[in-house]
Design an enzyme around this catalytic site. Structure first.
Site, PDB file in Angstrom:
ATOM      1  N   LYS A  11      29.792  59.203 -13.345  1.00  0.00           N
ATOM      2  CA  LYS A  11      30.502  57.992 -12.934  1.00  0.00           C
ATOM      3  C   LYS A  11      31.632  58.353 -11.954  1.00  0.00           C
ATOM      4  O   LYS A  11      31.596  57.967 -10.799  1.00  0.00           O
ATOM      5  CB  LYS A  11      31.039  57.237 -14.153  1.00  0.00           C
ATOM      6  CG  LYS A  11      29.919  56.508 -14.915  1.00  0.00           C
ATOM      7  CD  LYS A  11      29.687  57.141 -16.248  1.00  0.00           C
ATOM      8  CE  LYS A  11      28.861  56.411 -17.270  1.00  0.00           C
ATOM      9  NZ  LYS A  11      27.647  55.753 -16.948  1.00  0.00           N
ATOM     10  N   ASP A  38      35.126  59.987 -26.104  1.00  0.00           N
ATOM     11  CA  ASP A  38      34.113  59.882 -25.062  1.00  0.00           C
ATOM     12  C   ASP A  38      34.794  59.208 -23.875  1.00  0.00           C
ATOM     13  O   ASP A  38      35.157  58.032 -23.940  1.00  0.00           O
ATOM     14  CB  ASP A  38      32.935  59.038 -25.572  1.00  0.00           C
ATOM     15  CG  ASP A  38      31.888  58.767 -24.491  1.00  0.00           C
ATOM     16  OD1 ASP A  38      32.057  59.239 -23.353  1.00  0.00           O
ATOM     17  OD2 ASP A  38      30.895  58.072 -24.801  1.00  0.00           O
ATOM     18  N   TRP A  60      28.371  52.139 -26.754  1.00  0.00           N
ATOM     19  CA  TRP A  60      28.343  53.597 -26.734  1.00  0.00           C
ATOM     20  C   TRP A  60      29.011  54.190 -27.966  1.00  0.00           C
ATOM     21  O   TRP A  60      28.542  55.199 -28.513  1.00  0.00           O
ATOM     22  CB  TRP A  60      28.972  54.132 -25.440  1.00  0.00           C
ATOM     23  CG  TRP A  60      28.147  53.763 -24.246  1.00  0.00           C
ATOM     24  CD1 TRP A  60      28.482  52.910 -23.239  1.00  0.00           C
ATOM     25  CD2 TRP A  60      26.801  54.204 -23.952  1.00  0.00           C
ATOM     26  NE1 TRP A  60      27.448  52.796 -22.338  1.00  0.00           N
ATOM     27  CE2 TRP A  60      26.408  53.578 -22.746  1.00  0.00           C
ATOM     28  CE3 TRP A  60      25.906  55.069 -24.588  1.00  0.00           C
ATOM     29  CZ2 TRP A  60      25.154  53.776 -22.167  1.00  0.00           C
ATOM     30  CZ3 TRP A  60      24.647  55.274 -24.019  1.00  0.00           C
ATOM     31  CH2 TRP A  60      24.283  54.637 -22.827  1.00  0.00           C
TER      32      TRP A  60
HETATM   33  C1  LIG Z   1      30.901  55.574 -22.307  1.00  0.00           C
HETATM   34  C2  LIG Z   1      29.545  56.191 -22.202  1.00  0.00           C
HETATM   35  N1  LIG Z   1      29.172  57.094 -23.125  1.00  0.00           N
HETATM   36  C3  LIG Z   1      27.955  57.683 -23.081  1.00  0.00           C
HETATM   37  C4  LIG Z   1      27.035  57.394 -22.104  1.00  0.00           C
HETATM   38  C5  LIG Z   1      25.702  58.077 -22.114  1.00  0.00           C
HETATM   39  O1  LIG Z   1      25.695  59.091 -21.163  1.00  0.00           O
HETATM   40  P1  LIG Z   1      24.379  59.923 -20.810  1.00  0.00           P
HETATM   41  O2  LIG Z   1      23.402  58.971 -20.228  1.00  0.00           O
HETATM   42  O3  LIG Z   1      24.839  60.943 -19.822  1.00  0.00           O
HETATM   43  O4  LIG Z   1      23.882  60.545 -22.063  1.00  0.00           O
HETATM   44  C6  LIG Z   1      27.393  56.474 -21.115  1.00  0.00           C
HETATM   45  C7  LIG Z   1      26.425  56.161 -20.046  1.00  0.00           C
HETATM   46  O5  LIG Z   1      26.527  55.176 -19.346  1.00  0.00           O
HETATM   47  C8  LIG Z   1      28.672  55.854 -21.171  1.00  0.00           C
HETATM   48  O6  LIG Z   1      29.048  54.959 -20.253  1.00  0.00           O
HETATM   49 MG   LIG Z   2      30.214  49.970 -23.951  1.00  0.00          MG
END
Ligand SMILES: Cc1ncc(COP(=O)(O)O)c(C=O)c1O
Ligand SMILES: [Mg+2]
Ligand SMILES: Cc1ncc(COP(=O)(O)O)c(C=O)c1O
Ligand SMILES: [Mg+2]
Ligand SMILES: [Mg+2]
Ligand SMILES: [Mg+2]
Lengths: 367, 367
Positions: B199, B175, B103
């Protein structure tokens, strides 16, 4: 459900009672899976079935061929105001915005941040009381695209017919947030259509985009350096599962579209919506000028019926009286005032007749 | 609710049973208003109360002062990957992305479309099995910002402590999609925090952004020509009512945050989450290497427990057996494989203990 309000909200708006009942019944345990549809992974079978059924039902209702993709996005129609130029407004080109109300103005304003625009027609001089005559609209074959708003939620006007937009050479793009799925639609005359779900087809939180594959190809050259999340191609390639979709909103969208299908489809919605709007426009037309419709009769919307009373004081008394009688959402948009009855697909005829009766009685008493 | 699955989904994920029960009970008639919360206008009293209570509860739980604004947006954390650089990556500056998993890589990649970035630390060489030691992280006072991912959903690692990020001079952005509200958080050490709700705090479709007012001021110069919908200031000035919010998702967010509050707040969540994770890490540690945790013990996440078995075949048998026993969502992310148990706030201790028992029994049988 016996105590249902007469819901004339402009959006978020009334949903079909059957769709709400079903959602309540299966909210804690979806389909015997031991969890709510909200708790299912978007990569699991339960949700994927909902997701693809929403898309398939939309295609079936509109009679859409494989020449189009349907995307389910987040961000509301307002994010589309930006995504459209990010993906389609090439340098050196101009986008043509046909101005028929506040939402088309806002759409143009967002595009102005990203490139050149102009307006091939505007109803601003007549206070957006009518949609421009087709023959007065300037367009050019070199326009990046031509953008129109099919139904003007705030002013209560609507395009009556889309036959002739097929004459335009540039790609035709429409914001149909407030009338999509309320009447039959010649999708083939458009290249891209977008709509927030929260008026005719679901709760807020999901936005439907219908895009022709030909147009999608064109975006490759223009949006190459735009972040992936803002590119239509990203979402088309991943069938709107690029990132986590708003799963519960999509579930409600699917059920609302299936309700439309079970109730006769778009022809039936159109007939019902005309009848509903007819009740209110008749009350206006037969009031000897006590109720004044904002829309010119030739541009009337069957989704949003806008009117005022002889004085502001009477308008206020009307709104207050209506509220006390259980009519919700009749205030006009805060930018224009007056009264507005939004009567999307899920608003029953009885609500329109109850409002008509209230209008007649109010006039009798206060004229 | 007796048939609840053991839900280890990575997101969308388990929601508190009480929150679902409440939603089901009032889905058709919210608070005696004669309509669903989904049918209420976002400009009306019923929804506005929900909206502002969601924000107030979040502030209370985190102990946030008025130096921060809380925004409720659409588009998921993935849209934040783009909004952060749109609003904060000034020309001539570089954004510093600390890479701790997929991510953070994705976040950096989106920023690369909009300006210059670099990476002051990366765990890629050790397969993202640990979060870099604080002292090895390069940062610069001239960084546009420093971006970190607090919990790495896919790899199952997490930052253990945020005390020292206050040493960094550039704005600190995190994030926190997969661990927000799972433990106490020194918000004052950050300038911007974002998290998709799906989550720990609700269904998908709403994203929480916590932004310091000082940072918000700075965005004015950088994001001046970005479309309004992508500017943080737009949403801050309109208290996240610039356009139609995802009203039902916000309603669920509010109820989930209130559930956290009623259950002891972030200290209590932390204690419970440690206990839950402890059950699974103990099973791994006491398995004599039959179960291999992906995360280095010093970087273990209490939200996502990732592990493999001695062979791929055994891993597959384990996953199949678990599925048949009513454990849902144990497959690792499709990009890395293996097993992953996501045990967010709403996953009960009993589910973790049931999984632990299954792990022990499976090992006995197959070792
Ligand atoms: C740490 C993290 N950042 C970003 C995301 C992406 O989120 P979204 O699907 O709401 O765009 C996720 C999704 O699992 C995540 O776990
Ligand atoms: Mg990861
Ligand atoms: C025609 C039209 N376009 C756009 C919008 C904005 O939609 P959203 O609030 O989902 O961004 C509206 C909302 O009422 C609308 O009626
Ligand atoms: Mg309008
Ligand atoms: Mg054409
Ligand atoms: Mg600092």
């Amino acid at each position: 459900m016996t105590n249902r309000m007469h819901n004339f909200n402009a959006g978020p708006a009334a949903l079909p009672a059957e769709v709400l009942r079903k959602a309540a019944a299966e909210l804690e345990d979806y389909n015997g899976t031991g969890m709510s549809i909200m708790e299912h992974s978007h990569r699991g079978e339960s949700y994927e079935t909902v997701h693809y059924e929403a898309i398939a039902t939309a295609k079936r209702l509109l009679g859409i061929s494989d020449a189009y993709d349907i995307l389910l996005l987040q961000g509301g129609a307002s994010l589309q105001f930006a995504m459209v130029p990010y993906n389609l407004l090439a340098q050196g080109k101009k986008a043509n915005y046909i101005l028929t109300g506040s939402w088309s103005e806002k759409a143009k304003k967002e595009a102005d941040h990203l490139g050149e625009t102009y307006s091939g027609a505007s109803g601003k001089d007549n206070h957006y009381s009518r949609v421009p005559d087709f023959d007065t609209i300037r367009t050019d074959a070199t326009d990046a695209y031509i953008h129109l708003t099919s139904n003007n939620t705030i002013y209560g006007t609507a395009w009556q017919d889309f036959t002739r937009v097929s004459e335009w050479e540039a790609p035709v793009i429409a914001d149909m947030s407030s009338d999509i799925f309320s009447r039959p639609l010649p999708v083939e005359n458009f290249d891209l259509i977008y709509a927030g779900a929260q008026k005719n087809i679901g709760p807020s939180g999901v936005t439907l985009v219908i895009i022709s594959k030909t147009l999608l190809e064109k975006t490759a050259a223009i949006a190459g350096d735009v972040p992936a999340i803002l590119r239509y191609r990203t979402h088309a390639e991943k069938t709107s599962l690029y990132n986590t979709p708003p799963t519960f909103a999509v579930y409600m969208l699917k059920n609302t579209l299936q309700w439309i299908e079970a109730n006769g489809g778009l022809q039936a919605m159109d007939a019902r919506n005309r009848e509903k709007a007819g009740r209110l426009y008749d009350a206006i037309d037969e009031s000897d000028g006590f109720y004044r419709g904002h829309a010119h009769p030739s541009s009337r919307s069957n989704m949003n019926v806008t009117f005022t009373l002889p004085t502001e004081e009477l308008t206020e008394r009307f709104l207050e009286g209506a509220k006390n009688k259980g009519f919700s959402g009749l205030n006009g948009h805060r930018s224009v005032g007056g009264c507005r009855a939004s009567i999307y697909n899920a608003v029953p005829l009885e609500s329109c007749e109850a409002l008509r009766d209230f209008m007649v009685a109010f006039q009798k008493k206060h004229q």
